[in-house]
Design an enzyme around this catalytic site. Sequence first.
Site, PDB file in Angstrom:
ATOM      1  N   THR A 195       3.320   4.732   8.527  1.00 50.46           N
ATOM      2  CA  THR A 195       4.106   4.700   7.294  1.00 50.46           C
ATOM      3  C   THR A 195       3.971   6.046   6.575  1.00 50.46           C
ATOM      4  O   THR A 195       2.987   6.786   6.763  1.00 50.46           O
ATOM      5  CB  THR A 195       3.608   3.593   6.349  1.00 50.46           C
ATOM      6  OG1 THR A 195       2.288   3.917   5.905  1.00 50.46           O
ATOM      7  CG2 THR A 195       3.622   2.238   7.031  1.00 50.46           C
TER       8      THR A 195
ATOM      9  N   LYS B  31       8.773  -5.901   9.809  1.00 49.80           N
ATOM     10  CA  LYS B  31       8.275  -6.801   8.759  1.00 49.80           C
ATOM     11  C   LYS B  31       9.259  -7.928   8.470  1.00 49.80           C
ATOM     12  O   LYS B  31       8.880  -8.962   7.903  1.00 49.80           O
ATOM     13  CB  LYS B  31       7.972  -6.017   7.487  1.00 49.80           C
ATOM     14  CG  LYS B  31       6.655  -5.226   7.568  1.00 49.80           C
ATOM     15  CD  LYS B  31       6.296  -4.606   6.245  1.00 49.80           C
ATOM     16  CE  LYS B  31       4.959  -3.861   6.325  1.00 49.80           C
ATOM     17  NZ  LYS B  31       3.808  -4.759   6.443  1.00 49.80           N
TER      18      LYS B  31
ATOM     19  N   ARG C 261       0.818  -1.208   0.000  1.00 51.18           N
ATOM     20  CA  ARG C 261       0.000   0.000   0.000  1.00 51.18           C
ATOM     21  C   ARG C 261       0.855   1.261   0.000  1.00 51.18           C
ATOM     22  O   ARG C 261       0.592   2.228  -0.719  1.00 51.18           O
ATOM     23  CB  ARG C 261      -0.919   0.007   1.232  1.00 51.18           C
ATOM     24  CG  ARG C 261      -2.078  -0.970   1.175  1.00 51.18           C
ATOM     25  CD  ARG C 261      -1.717  -2.442   1.172  1.00 51.18           C
ATOM     26  NE  ARG C 261      -0.925  -2.829   2.343  1.00 51.18           N
ATOM     27  CZ  ARG C 261      -0.149  -3.894   2.427  1.00 51.18           C
ATOM     28  NH1 ARG C 261       0.002  -4.704   1.371  1.00 51.18           N
ATOM     29  NH2 ARG C 261       0.534  -4.172   3.525  1.00 51.18           N
TER      30      ARG C 261
ATOM     31  N   CYS D 120      -4.701  -3.068   8.876  1.00 52.53           N
ATOM     32  CA  CYS D 120      -3.606  -2.358   8.202  1.00 52.53           C
ATOM     33  C   CYS D 120      -4.028  -0.910   8.082  1.00 52.53           C
ATOM     34  O   CYS D 120      -5.024  -0.604   7.405  1.00 52.53           O
ATOM     35  CB  CYS D 120      -3.334  -2.958   6.820  1.00 52.53           C
ATOM     36  SG  CYS D 120      -2.154  -1.989   5.834  1.00 52.53           S
TER      37      CYS D 120
END
Length: 484
Positions: A371, A413, A293, A327
């Site tokens: 993010t 991650k 994304r 998310c």
Amino acid sequence: MQSTSAPGRVRKLGIVGGLGSLAGGDLFYKLVKSRAVLEDQGRYHFLFEQHPFKDVLLPLDRKANMTSRKFYVFQVCKSFEDSGVDAVMLPCFASHTFRDEIQQELNIPVLDMLTALRRHVEHLADPGAVLGIVASDYVRHSGLFERYFGDFKLVYPGSDEQAALMHAMYGLNGVKDGNLQGVPLETVYQACLSLQDQGASIVLPGMTELSLVCGDLQRRGIRVLDINEVYAGFATQEEGGSTRPPFKLGIVGGVGPAATVDFMGKVVANTPADRDQEHLKMVVEQNPQIPDRTANLLYEETDPTMAMYATCKRLESAGAHAIAIPCNTAHAFVERIQTHLRVPIVNMLTETVEAIVQQYGAGKTVGLLATSGTIKSQVYHEAARRAGLHIVTPGVDYQALVMDSIYGERGIKAGFTEGICKDQLLIAAEHLCELGADVLILGCTELPLVLRHSEAFEINGHCVALVDPTTQLAKVCVQLAYRT
């Protein structure tokens, strides 16, 4: 029977055949000629589905094995669900001993034949009346009628009459094979007389095949109910389909994989359950192949919208009543997807902002650790603005630390939750405190794997609240399930 026109909403009913072919056909006939259908034929659409059922000839004795019957009923019901049927009719008393088990696995109601019978009896008999039961050995000993008519006195045929009844119904040349006169009918009549001798004012059917000879018995003076007529009337009433299937939460997983597992754990932790069966049903598609994304928002790489939409549609088809996407960045794409779904996506961002206002008050300065894609999309900023909160984000160098803590070689991650990734986050968090933040949003679902939710977190002399959107999403999903 196929409807061609309808003044109101079409009611589509599926009928499970094959468990007693003649009795199932008789139910279909009585549905078609019921008053509700004849008065409004364009409204009703019936689907009758019958497949070979290998155990159909096995006698329903006291120790009959129901496994094959259960699987057969479930498969036909699932086929109806996939066909868009509103409700299922199950004309089989033995199958109603496990109707609740089937219902738990479906998102459409299986109409309760015993409830239909109970409601009908309440109009005919006084409380405490004696009711005679004509049923198979299996149904008789299952306690099915005691569950629904326990406040009445129930009587059954004696052992000799019961053995003769079983042969007359299910034996060679019995009623189930279409022999509706002669010895089979006389045997059933004698069983009903034995019930009347025990004081029964009404004879209740516990075999759907009884409907095939019900008219003859009534003409002989037996006050016996025709279950197929009763069931047909029940099914064509609005309240007949009011059963609400159990809530099922759909989860778009894999964005990222560890965060999905973390979210599911939080749903379990926030569910007030005393046993396994009280927890929420969840259906998860763990799809790590959904394009990144953040990469799309920052660098116009592959658009994840199609993959997210397809995943949501599969969850919808699997019976999800609501969808959760653990998310934060993915919520930049939610608005364009939601309008094409029948079920709601629970918006983690707006729920988090509302929770901050409720717990800490409006007018707060809120720091956002997220993010760069989430920050660029402004989805948190817009939700905060509507709620009266002021969002601050890290400066360029500090935001680079946040991104490295998530995506770096030793980032979250990559499977790390201690070491440099945690140090980088703490530096960025301290920076936000210095900018005046009273509350910090852990605005990437990987971040709570490193920094836990806390109402009072100390960072080099700064005391700040850490808010975990994943926990808030889990709480809201549980509340939604209980409200539903």
